[in-house]
Design a protein around this motif. Sequence first.
Motif, PDB file in Angstrom:
ATOM      1  N   GLY A 327       0.806  -1.218   0.000  1.00 17.43           N
ATOM      2  CA  GLY A 327       0.000   0.000   0.000  1.00 17.43           C
ATOM      3  C   GLY A 327       0.835   1.262   0.000  1.00 17.43           C
ATOM      4  O   GLY A 327       1.969   1.286   0.461  1.00 17.43           O
ATOM      5  N   ALA A 328       0.247   2.335  -0.516  1.00 22.77           N
ATOM      6  CA  ALA A 328       0.979   3.593  -0.651  1.00 22.77           C
ATOM      7  C   ALA A 328       0.382   4.730   0.143  1.00 22.77           C
ATOM      8  O   ALA A 328       0.989   5.780   0.260  1.00 22.77           O
ATOM      9  CB  ALA A 328       1.023   3.994  -2.125  1.00 22.77           C
ATOM     10  N   ASP A 329      -0.824   4.560   0.687  1.00 26.84           N
ATOM     11  CA  ASP A 329      -1.462   5.698   1.347  1.00 26.84           C
ATOM     12  C   ASP A 329      -0.964   5.830   2.769  1.00 26.84           C
ATOM     13  O   ASP A 329      -1.144   4.956   3.590  1.00 26.84           O
ATOM     14  CB  ASP A 329      -2.984   5.542   1.319  1.00 26.84           C
ATOM     15  N   THR A 330      -0.289   6.914   3.060  1.00 24.08           N
ATOM     16  CA  THR A 330       0.361   7.119   4.349  1.00 24.08           C
ATOM     17  C   THR A 330       0.605   8.609   4.525  1.00 24.08           C
ATOM     18  O   THR A 330       0.693   9.338   3.548  1.00 24.08           O
ATOM     19  CB  THR A 330       1.725   6.379   4.393  1.00 24.08           C
ATOM     20  N   ALA A 331       0.732   9.044   5.781  1.00 20.74           N
ATOM     21  CA  ALA A 331       1.105  10.432   6.047  1.00 20.74           C
ATOM     22  C   ALA A 331       2.148  10.448   7.158  1.00 20.74           C
ATOM     23  O   ALA A 331       1.883   9.970   8.263  1.00 20.74           O
ATOM     24  CB  ALA A 331      -0.120  11.249   6.450  1.00 20.74           C
ATOM     25  N   TYR A 332       3.337  10.993   6.865  1.00 21.81           N
ATOM     26  CA  TYR A 332       4.410  11.116   7.851  1.00 21.81           C
ATOM     27  C   TYR A 332       4.525  12.564   8.285  1.00 21.81           C
ATOM     28  O   TYR A 332       4.392  13.485   7.463  1.00 21.81           O
ATOM     29  CB  TYR A 332       5.753  10.664   7.271  1.00 21.81           C
ATOM     30  N   ALA A 333       4.780  12.794   9.571  1.00 21.90           N
ATOM     31  CA  ALA A 333       4.978  14.152  10.078  1.00 21.90           C
ATOM     32  C   ALA A 333       5.950  14.108  11.253  1.00 21.90           C
ATOM     33  O   ALA A 333       6.225  13.043  11.817  1.00 21.90           O
ATOM     34  CB  ALA A 333       3.647  14.770  10.508  1.00 21.90           C
ATOM     35  N   ALA A 334       6.470  15.274  11.624  1.00 22.81           N
ATOM     36  CA  ALA A 334       7.421  15.355  12.730  1.00 22.81           C
ATOM     37  C   ALA A 334       7.328  16.721  13.405  1.00 22.81           C
ATOM     38  O   ALA A 334       6.968  17.715  12.760  1.00 22.81           O
ATOM     39  CB  ALA A 334       8.851  15.104  12.239  1.00 22.81           C
ATOM     40  N   VAL A 335       7.663  16.752  14.689  1.00 20.52           N
ATOM     41  CA  VAL A 335       7.637  17.979  15.480  1.00 20.52           C
ATOM     42  C   VAL A 335       8.833  17.999  16.424  1.00 20.52           C
ATOM     43  O   VAL A 335       9.159  16.975  17.039  1.00 20.52           O
ATOM     44  CB  VAL A 335       6.340  18.093  16.323  1.00 20.52           C
ATOM     45  N   ILE A 346       3.944   8.382  11.975  1.00 20.70           N
ATOM     46  CA  ILE A 346       3.397   8.065  10.661  1.00 20.70           C
ATOM     47  C   ILE A 346       2.082   7.328  10.839  1.00 20.70           C
ATOM     48  O   ILE A 346       1.894   6.597  11.818  1.00 20.70           O
ATOM     49  CB  ILE A 346       4.407   7.228   9.847  1.00 20.70           C
ATOM     50  N   GLN A 347       1.154   7.536   9.912  1.00 18.45           N
ATOM     51  CA  GLN A 347      -0.174   6.950  10.026  1.00 18.45           C
ATOM     52  C   GLN A 347      -0.717   6.610   8.652  1.00 18.45           C
ATOM     53  O   GLN A 347      -0.284   7.174   7.652  1.00 18.45           O
ATOM     54  CB  GLN A 347      -1.111   7.916  10.747  1.00 18.45           C
ATOM     55  N   SER A 348      -1.685   5.675   8.613  1.00 17.95           N
ATOM     56  CA  SER A 348      -2.064   5.153   7.305  1.00 17.95           C
ATOM     57  C   SER A 348      -3.387   4.417   7.343  1.00 17.95           C
ATOM     58  O   SER A 348      -3.851   3.968   8.393  1.00 17.95           O
ATOM     59  CB  SER A 348      -0.980   4.198   6.811  1.00 17.95           C
ATOM     60  N   ILE A 406      18.125  13.965  13.353  1.00 13.36           N
ATOM     61  CA  ILE A 406      17.316  13.955  12.138  1.00 13.36           C
ATOM     62  C   ILE A 406      16.047  13.155  12.386  1.00 13.36           C
ATOM     63  O   ILE A 406      16.103  12.021  12.878  1.00 13.36           O
ATOM     64  CB  ILE A 406      18.085  13.348  10.949  1.00 13.36           C
ATOM     65  N   LEU A 407      14.901  13.739  12.059  1.00 15.99           N
ATOM     66  CA  LEU A 407      13.614  13.055  12.061  1.00 15.99           C
ATOM     67  C   LEU A 407      13.169  12.981  10.607  1.00 15.99           C
ATOM     68  O   LEU A 407      13.146  14.003   9.911  1.00 15.99           O
ATOM     69  CB  LEU A 407      12.566  13.818  12.882  1.00 15.99           C
ATOM     70  N   TYR A 408      12.807  11.798  10.126  1.00 14.66           N
ATOM     71  CA  TYR A 408      12.528  11.674   8.699  1.00 14.66           C
ATOM     72  C   TYR A 408      11.588  10.503   8.430  1.00 14.66           C
ATOM     73  O   TYR A 408      11.529   9.522   9.175  1.00 14.66           O
ATOM     74  CB  TYR A 408      13.822  11.506   7.906  1.00 14.66           C
ATOM     75  N   GLY A 409      10.849  10.615   7.330  1.00 17.74           N
ATOM     76  CA  GLY A 409       9.934   9.561   6.931  1.00 17.74           C
ATOM     77  C   GLY A 409       9.159   9.974   5.707  1.00 17.74           C
ATOM     78  O   GLY A 409       9.303  11.085   5.193  1.00 17.74           O
ATOM     79  N   THR A 410       8.311   9.067   5.240  1.00 16.24           N
ATOM     80  CA  THR A 410       7.597   9.312   3.999  1.00 16.24           C
ATOM     81  C   THR A 410       6.394   8.403   3.860  1.00 16.24           C
ATOM     82  O   THR A 410       6.319   7.344   4.496  1.00 16.24           O
ATOM     83  CB  THR A 410       8.521   9.080   2.789  1.00 16.24           C
ATOM     84  N   GLN A 411       5.488   8.779   3.022  1.00 20.68           N
ATOM     85  CA  GLN A 411       4.444   7.914   2.513  1.00 20.68           C
ATOM     86  C   GLN A 411       5.056   6.918   1.544  1.00 20.68           C
ATOM     87  O   GLN A 411       6.091   7.183   0.955  1.00 20.68           O
ATOM     88  CB  GLN A 411       3.417   8.805   1.782  1.00 20.68           C
ATOM     89  N   GLY A 412       4.411   5.740   1.385  1.00 16.05           N
ATOM     90  CA  GLY A 412       4.782   4.945   0.234  1.00 16.05           C
ATOM     91  C   GLY A 412       5.136   3.490   0.356  1.00 16.05           C
ATOM     92  O   GLY A 412       5.994   3.041  -0.387  1.00 16.05           O
TER      93      GLY A 412
END
Length: 516
Positions: A327-335, A346-348, A406-412
């Motif tokens: 699956g590709a539907d995802t949302a990554y965020a950071a604070v 990250i959530q999906s 470093i905080l990092y991530g992505t959808q996909g």
Amino acid sequence: MVVSPHKLATAAGARILERGGNAFDAAVAVSACLAVVYPHMTSMGGDSFWLTYHQGDGAVRGYNASGRSGYAASLQAYSDLQAIPRRGIRSIVTVPGMVDGWHAVHSRYGRLGWGELLEPAIHYAEHGFPMTQDQFANASQHAAVLGASPETAAIYLPGGKPAFPGDRFKQTAMARTLKRIAEHGRDEFYKGETAKEIASFLLKNGGLLTIDDLVDHQGDWVQPISGSYRGHTLYQMPPNSQGFSGIMALQMLESFDFSAVEHGSYEYYQLCVEALKLSFRDRNAYLTDPGFADIPLNRLLSKSYAAELAGSIRLDRAAELTSKPLGADTAYAAVVDRDGNAVSFIQSLYFEFGSGVVAGDTGVLLQNRGSFFSLDPGHVNRLQPFKRTFHTLMPAMSCVDGKPSILYGTQGGEGQPQTQTALFTRMVDYRMNPQQAINEPRWVWGRTWGEPTQELKLEGRVAEDVARRLGEAGHAVRRVADFDGIMGHACAIRRDERGFLLGGADPRSDGGAIGW
């Protein structure tokens, strides 16, 4: 600094920080807001994973907010099928874990009131927000899925078609649900009116999940797994997350001298892709719920194993491996807040719009994550009751001298460890800032709908001679758009050596970075 794949969600987190909230408060607000303004990618009916750093603890911790399969979920329940359906009521196999994740992070570390964190999400659900081109394109592409359920169609296909970009998009049923959760807390979703409506709807329509499955759901605080790369301590979520594949790839690449490898060259792409393919081989063999199988993480994450795998990489030839569609539907965020607290999450829903089924009058779109379970009795990720499935979600964080760097991530899906590897090597080996690292051309190997594939997709900005050489090495190269959404929606925050926070959000998304 707040980064997310939708500007309104980023702004919601920034407002919470300005009101005196900390990074954990802001992250919950961003997560809830994304569930409203990015509905093709995430929803309260999905899962989430959280990496947290609290300056008082001085440690990175993880929260697994992914749901388990229902008590009635078994191979026998699908004995009439060869595979679990990817869409529709029978694709709903696992309990949504996201709301529990909000509660866990807020109750442990939050500063502001629970209801205040949900205010932005409630506002945008009740009063609407401008439909984006990305949401419109996804709704148009999946109109048949959305139209198969009357409850879903009423929200996402008003008048029989998606709202146009710029139109006001409202979700009044979701607003009512969010208001109840704001008033009554986490248990409203798992034991209250919302839980009863979800369970009743599924029972009437032939779904597997019951009220007992919702009542018994509980996420887990876990110890993150770790590795290292050129002075950075790498943190990922443990299985059932695929996070270990990201650590494995970087530790293999550490064997190579990137100061002698030009960024964007054939050698750069070849080394990254081949290291990732090797990590996927082990991921596919072992990844499932660790409560149901032994996963040899000590070996997989060891430096000696990384060196052994690195020694098998050929610069002139692509290794053969087939990718399963993910699956590709995802949302990554950071604070990151002013005190140094940090949240990478990250959530999906799994596929775009998940199962395609909204649970009755709740406005909650339910995930199809459990459709990834195997119906093969001998498969490590076979369907069993009360089990978490192989999960693609993998928020990442690195620390230097014990502090978040470093905080990092992505959808996909399959692209998550690939894009993470691109971002991290670009920031660490080539000294790019987060935005530049995100903007640079990307690749994704595998990860398509339909048949398994070995296709290597390259954005159009990758040099022609590089693409040609990759093809000659045996990769099934396909050129895509210059900034193609199939590459995922990445975000990153970095604290530099002067103590400044640098943020980046993907131009392939509707995202934004706000820092001050």
